[in-house]
Design an enzyme around this catalytic site. Structure first.
Site, PDB file in Angstrom:
ATOM      1  N   SER A  60       4.299   3.963   9.552  1.00 37.54           N
ATOM      2  CA  SER A  60       3.894   3.961   8.327  1.00 37.54           C
ATOM      3  C   SER A  60       4.610   5.127   7.337  1.00 37.54           C
ATOM      4  O   SER A  60       5.846   5.171   7.153  1.00 37.54           O
ATOM      5  CB  SER A  60       2.449   4.204   8.363  1.00 37.54           C
ATOM      6  N   ASP A  96      18.353   6.398   3.909  1.00 37.99           N
ATOM      7  CA  ASP A  96      19.316   5.642   2.924  1.00 37.99           C
ATOM      8  C   ASP A  96      19.913   6.612   1.925  1.00 37.99           C
ATOM      9  O   ASP A  96      20.745   6.057   1.270  1.00 37.99           O
ATOM     10  CB  ASP A  96      17.984   4.724   2.136  1.00 37.99           C
ATOM     11  N   LYS A 136       5.581  -0.705  10.691  1.00 39.17           N
ATOM     12  CA  LYS A 136       4.401  -0.731   9.736  1.00 39.17           C
ATOM     13  C   LYS A 136       4.876  -0.596   8.538  1.00 39.17           C
ATOM     14  O   LYS A 136       5.002   0.411   8.092  1.00 39.17           O
ATOM     15  CB  LYS A 136       3.249   0.002  10.063  1.00 39.17           C
TER      16      LYS A 136
END
Length: 537
Positions: free
Chosen positions: A386, A397, A411
């Protein structure tokens, strides 16, 4: 702290939580089991309706809960199924109870006999199903001794368990006691700022929270807690002591303490809002290692202080930082966004998409970096979920950090948390999470740039060999990510590329330290993590 798309609705949240605002963002809640992000559906603090008679099953609890499901759940729902399945939950309490639907009629049977017959409410009529549910329960209590003897809380639990079983694995009802404890962990509570150890009949203070009432009054780790408000702790359970120390902010609690066998002293302490500190750190070989246990209301602020402390302590010799998110089940989404924003100077942090208009959000970074570009390694494993995955993905990224470890949990959804009139909480999935590269975390998780979990590889130099020799293929990972949402084979290959398994925890840290000791190798790894965008969001 993070800048926001001006056209986006204000707010959201993922692994564990209630509503609050953070510069226009919403909060999130994490599964208790896996992790969670959460808040209420409007970005405003949630206020519970006054409690009903504790012996009465309140229609209002079902009305609020069912209404929220109809309003915010990720996909449209039909109470034709949800309502009946909720009532079937009564069988958990009394196996002789049976609820069935035939066309527009709902029938209740107890011990084989017909106990009641009712007209079904409409598929979209959440309030009507709340009324019907309460009527069926009241009738069942007349015919079924086990249900008559069950507490209202037990009945709420089995009914909501039946309803949420039709939704997804992260939507759930949490009863009053557990909900109270979870709120305290993520939002804080009125208290004095200590944890307790119970051993051999002694109650000892540990982990005094800095700047808390206890800290300011001179309470220290190792002090023995003898009494609370004059009552001896030796006669109390752990739960009793916790409840006695907690209370409304501004109220006084009298504690009796002794240090090193010395004379007992009595201290009046005024309770304040206390939020557990989820951040700890160490400095080893000129590397600052920061461990985040979960994301609660003060995680970002505590991490900011921790980075400042590490930089001041290590000075110019500091080679880099490690952010350890292994085992972190998540928590508040706005805190995950803020943690990522501490290090990212520009660009997208995360995006969310759902059915409710407020669930569609964009979170972008503000132009600052509290570490001033110091190399950063993030550690993850199969229990990182999460909010922890949000941070790892954003830092990876953007090229701001190198992720080391094993594939994370996967998740990739955000839960709202609604506080019901009985003080229980209803967690509902209301959006999916998308990383800056455009892929969903749902089921995919975050794949480390340097994997430490493959069988038979336990030497840091060997694990860095592919990176050193240019054999890593990030485009292949990106290709699998692009297909994984709809292609089970691509998903399997993605997850198998760095499968999570138990391994020596120090191995991850050794790899991270080795990376930070070789700036050129670190830069190569950071550059490899920046992949082409999967989908513009």
């Amino acid at each position: 702290m993070a800048s926001r798309d001006r056209n986006a609705p204000s707010r959201v949240s993922p692994f564990r939580v209630l509503s609050h605002r953070l510069r226009g963002a919403r909060r999130i809640a994490a599964p208790a089991a896996a992790a969670f992000l959460a808040l209420n559906a409007h970005g405003n603090p949630v206020h519970a309706v006054p409690n009903a008679d504790p012996a009465t099953v309140s229609e209002q609890v079902f009305a609020v809960g069912f209404g929220k499901i109809a309003e915010v759940y990720l996909k449209p729902v039909s109470f034709d199924q949800l309502g009946v399945d909720g009532l079937k939950g009564l069988t958990v309490i009394d196996p002789t109870v049976k609820v069935e639907r035939a066309n527009s009629t709902v029938r209740l049977y107890v011990s084989g006999g017909l106990a009641g017959e009712y007209g079904a409410a409409g598929a979209a009529d959440a309030a009507g199903w709340a009324t019907l549910t309460t009527r069926v329960i009241d009738r069942a209590r007349l015919y079924s001794p086990p249900i008559a003897q069950a507490t209202p809380e037990r009945i709420y639990q089995v009914v909501f368990d039946g309803v949420t079983a039709d939704l997804d694995g992260y939507s759930r009802y949490t009863g009053v006691q557990r909900a109270t404890n979870e709120r305290a962990q993520r939002e804080g509570y009125g208290g004095i700022g200590v944890s307790l150890d119970l051993a051999n009949g002694r109650v000892t203070v540990r982990d005094v929270l800095p700047r808390s009432p206890a800290d300011r009054s001179g309470v220290r780790d190792g002090d023995q807690l003898l009494a609370i408000d004059g009552d001896l702790t030796g006669r109390m359970s752990e739960a009793d002591m916790r409840d006695r120390l907690r209370g409304p902010t501004g109220t006084i609690v009298m504690v009796t303490l002794a240090r090193d066998g010395g004379t007992p002293r009595r201290l009046p302490l005024r309770r304040e809002r206390v939020v557990p500190n989820t951040v700890s750190y160490s400095i080893t070989d000129q590397v600052g290692v920061m461990k985040l246990e979960r994301f609660n209301a003060t995680t970002a602020a505590n991490l900011r202080e921790t980075v400042a402390t590490i930089r001041q302590s290590a000075g110019r010799n500091l080679r880099g930082l490690v952010l350890d998110l292994r085992g972190n089940p998540g928590g508040l989404l706005d805190q995950a966004v803020s943690v990522a924003d501490l290090f990212i100077r520009r660009g997208r942090i995360i995006a969310t998409e759902g059915r409710h208009p407020d669930s569609r959000q964009r979170f972008d970074a503000a132009p600052d970096d509290i570490a001033d570009g110091l190399p950063l390694v993030v550690l993850v494993d199969g229990r990182s979920a999460s909010s922890a995955e949000v941070v790892a993905a954003a830092l990876q990224d953007s090229g701001r950090a190198v992720v080391v470890g094993a594939s994370s949990y996967g998740k990739g959804s955000v839960q709202t948390v609604t506080r019901l009139p009985n003080d229980g909480e209803l967690f509902l999935t209301w959006s999916r999470i998308y990383t800056p590269a455009g892929y969903t975390l749902h089921r995919q998780g975050v794949q480390p740039t340097v994997c430490t979990s493959r069988a038979g590889q336990d030497d840091p130099d060997t694990l860095l060999g592919d990176l050193r020799d240019g054999r890593l293929r990030p485009t292949q990972i990106a290709g699998w990510r692009a297909k994984a949402a709809d292609d089970e084979q691509a998903l399997a290959r993605l997850r198998e590329s760095c499968p999570w398994k138990e391994h020596e925890p120090e191995l991850d840290l050794k790899v991270a330290t080795r990376l930070l000791s070789e700036p050129a190798l670190y830069q190569r790894a950071a550059a490899l993590a920046v992949v082409n965008t999967v989908a513009e969001r």
